[in-house]
Enzyme design. Structure first.
Site, PDB file in Angstrom:
ATOM      1  N   SER A  10       2.634   1.264   4.342  1.00  0.00           N
ATOM      2  CA  SER A  10       2.922   1.413   2.608  1.00  0.00           C
ATOM      3  C   SER A  10       1.640   1.560   1.967  1.00  0.00           C
ATOM      4  CB  SER A  10       3.699   0.040   2.367  1.00  0.00           C
ATOM      5  OG  SER A  10       2.710  -0.827   2.231  1.00  0.00           O
ATOM      6  N   LYS A  11       1.669   1.444   1.016  1.00  0.00           N
ATOM      7  CA  LYS A  11       0.569   1.880  -0.049  1.00  0.00           C
ATOM      8  C   LYS A  11      -0.323   0.580   0.105  1.00  0.00           C
ATOM      9  CE  LYS A  11      -1.662   3.608  -3.439  1.00  0.00           C
ATOM     10  NZ  LYS A  11      -2.352   4.823  -3.213  1.00  0.00           N
ATOM     11  N   ARG A  12      -0.137  -0.451   0.409  1.00  0.00           N
ATOM     12  CA  ARG A  12      -0.900  -1.676   0.966  1.00  0.00           C
ATOM     13  C   ARG A  12      -1.805  -1.272   2.009  1.00  0.00           C
ATOM     14  NH1 ARG A  12       3.505  -5.868   1.038  1.00  0.00           N
ATOM     15  NH2 ARG A  12       4.347  -3.918   1.327  1.00  0.00           N
ATOM     16  N   ASP A  43      -1.979  11.002  -3.697  1.00  0.00           N
ATOM     17  CA  ASP A  43      -3.027  10.402  -3.200  1.00  0.00           C
ATOM     18  C   ASP A  43      -4.089  11.168  -2.466  1.00  0.00           C
ATOM     19  OD1 ASP A  43      -2.040   8.009  -4.394  1.00  0.00           O
ATOM     20  OD2 ASP A  43      -1.513   7.172  -2.475  1.00  0.00           O
TER      21      ASP A  43
END
Ligand code: GLU
Length: 432
Positions: free
Chosen positions: A206-208, A216
């Site tokens: 994920s983005k984390r 991105d």
């Protein structure tokens, strides 16, 4: 049979790489079989599937060259058709109305056949679910809105889809979908469920964990060819250890039996290295134009620099960059005295007790030196002994002083490009 595969995303604003990989696999599968690649926008969640979310989706598809072969289908425009299918199922006795759960009114439910469901997934092999774990399920809510299962299956039937290639988070749904195909009297497509993309801990990526959305990567100058290449390898292998492909090279090679059933681990470093290889194929003029644009956007006065300096710097940096955007961090100092100085390097090299003596030594030598790269490179071999320090220490101090960076291209080349005036000015600024 002509293969008809489709990508059926629910637009939510950002396009996760896991989703776009599904699109890429469908595209390759369709191309491999000389079939069609279709797009269905599953935009029934009116809060999340805004016009902006849909436009972001189209941008991502365009950028990656994944244009569908037919006009996209918008699921939200087909609710009447979905309700009509539910009516048909009620007439044939496969569905019924009832009150259920928290829904205050009557919903329409599919009557499950009461037998175990089995199918052969093209990636995961035979998958099975017991009848007891497959209760009747809702097709239409009491407010008349069709649920995902009904819309998804009816649309796949109407679009003539022969192969459903999607994320393996849909495996459980597939057992229900098979019952729906049967009840609607339609042949079921073949199914291929793709493994998830995970982080180093084996959890969904994920983005984390780092960059996770197509935008991105685009913002970081990762080339669409590189994303395409990298994502194909994330869950598929050609059978040998080749890793660099153009999309045209992938079309004949891509088959579903080579898709791995186990999760694929995201590896940003590998993506960067694949990008570097694709970047090597970009023509010089395009590479230079992109680098100039990135520097300009970062406020580096690139347009004030002589054209031959720009050309020389881009040529020097080209083999070192993994993506054009890195030029800003790695080479702004060629064009601007106001370059950032790496904190660690400042402390270690420019604020060391030895620094004033070494900088004075270098000032003296460089004021006299012939500023051509080979001569400087040669001199940089001699000077450390004269200064009585290890070569690494003298060179690192000089590089820190005139570039602010811990590393970079050959220092002789860097000095020659900067020129004597700039080098002396930067040294004097530090000694003031
Ligand atoms: N909209 C669903 C998703 O994005 C569709 C899945 C499918 O059937 O491909 O997960």
């Amino acid at each position: 049979m002509t293969v008809r595969a489709r990508f059926a995303p629910s637009p939510t604003g950002q396009v996760h790489i896991g989703n776009i990989r599904v699109a890429i696999y469908n595209w390759l599968f369709a191309r491999h079989h000389g079939g069609q690649f279709l797009l269905r926008v599953e935009d029934t969640d009116r809060e999340r599937s805004t016009a902006a979310a849909v436009s972001t989706l189209f941008q991502a598809l365009d950028w990656l060259g994944l244009q569908p072969d037919e006009e996209p289908v918008y699921q939200s425009q087909r609710a009447d058709r979905h309700r009509e299918a539910a009516e048909q199922l009620m007439r044939s006795g496969h569905a019924y109305r009832a009150r259920k759960g928290e829904d205050a009114g009557e919903v329409v439910l599919l009557r499950m056949p009461g037998e175990d469901m089995v199918f052969r997934d093209l990636v995961r092999g035979e998958l099975r679910k017991a009848a007891a774990d497959l209760p009747d399920f809702v097709l239409v809510r009491s407010n008349g809105t069709p649920v995902f299962h009904l819309a998804n299956v009816v649309d796949d039937i109407d679009q003539g889809i022969t192969h459903v290639i999607r994320g393996d988070d849909h495996v459980e749904n597939t057992f229900r979908h098979l019952a729906l195909y049967r009840a609607l009297g339609a042949p079921a497509p073949a199914f291929a469920h793709l493994p998830m993309i995970v982080n180093a801990q084996g959890k969904p990526y994920s983005k984390r964990d780092g960059d996770a959305f197509v935008g991105d990567f685009r913002d970081k100058d990762i080339l669409p060819e590189a994303i395409f290449n990298y994502l194909v390898l994330l869950g598929w292998a050609p059978g040998d250890d080749r890793e660099l492909f153009t999309r045209e090279e992938l079309v004949p090679l891509f088959t579903l039996d080579r898709v791995h059933a186990s999760a694929a681990q995201m590896d940003l470093r590998k993506l960067m290295s694949i990008n570097q290889h694709h970047l090597a194929r970009v023509p010089d003029a395009e590479f230079s134009a992109t680098c100039a644009e990135r520097l300009r956007a970062a406020g580096v006065p690139i347009d004030a620099a002589p054209a031959d300096l720009r050309t020389a710097v881009f040529a020097l940096m080209r083999p070192r960059l993994k993506a054009c955007l890195e030029i800003v961090e790695q080479a702004a100092y060629f064009f601007d005295d106001a370059y950032p100085v790496d904190e660690k390097i400042r402390r270690k090299r420019l604020e060391a007790p030895e620094a004033p003596r070494l900088l004075a030594f270098l000032r003296g030598k460089l004021a006299e030196a012939d500023f051509s790269a080979p001569v400087l490179t040669e001199a940089l071999h001699q000077w450390p002994a004269e200064a009585g320090v290890a070569p690494g220490d003298l060179l690192a101090t000089l590089r820190a002083a005139v570039t602010g960076r811990p590393g970079g291209p050959d220092l002789g080349e860097v000095l020659a490009l900067l020129g004597r005036d700039t080098v002396l000015r930067r040294l004097d600024r530090l000694r003031a």
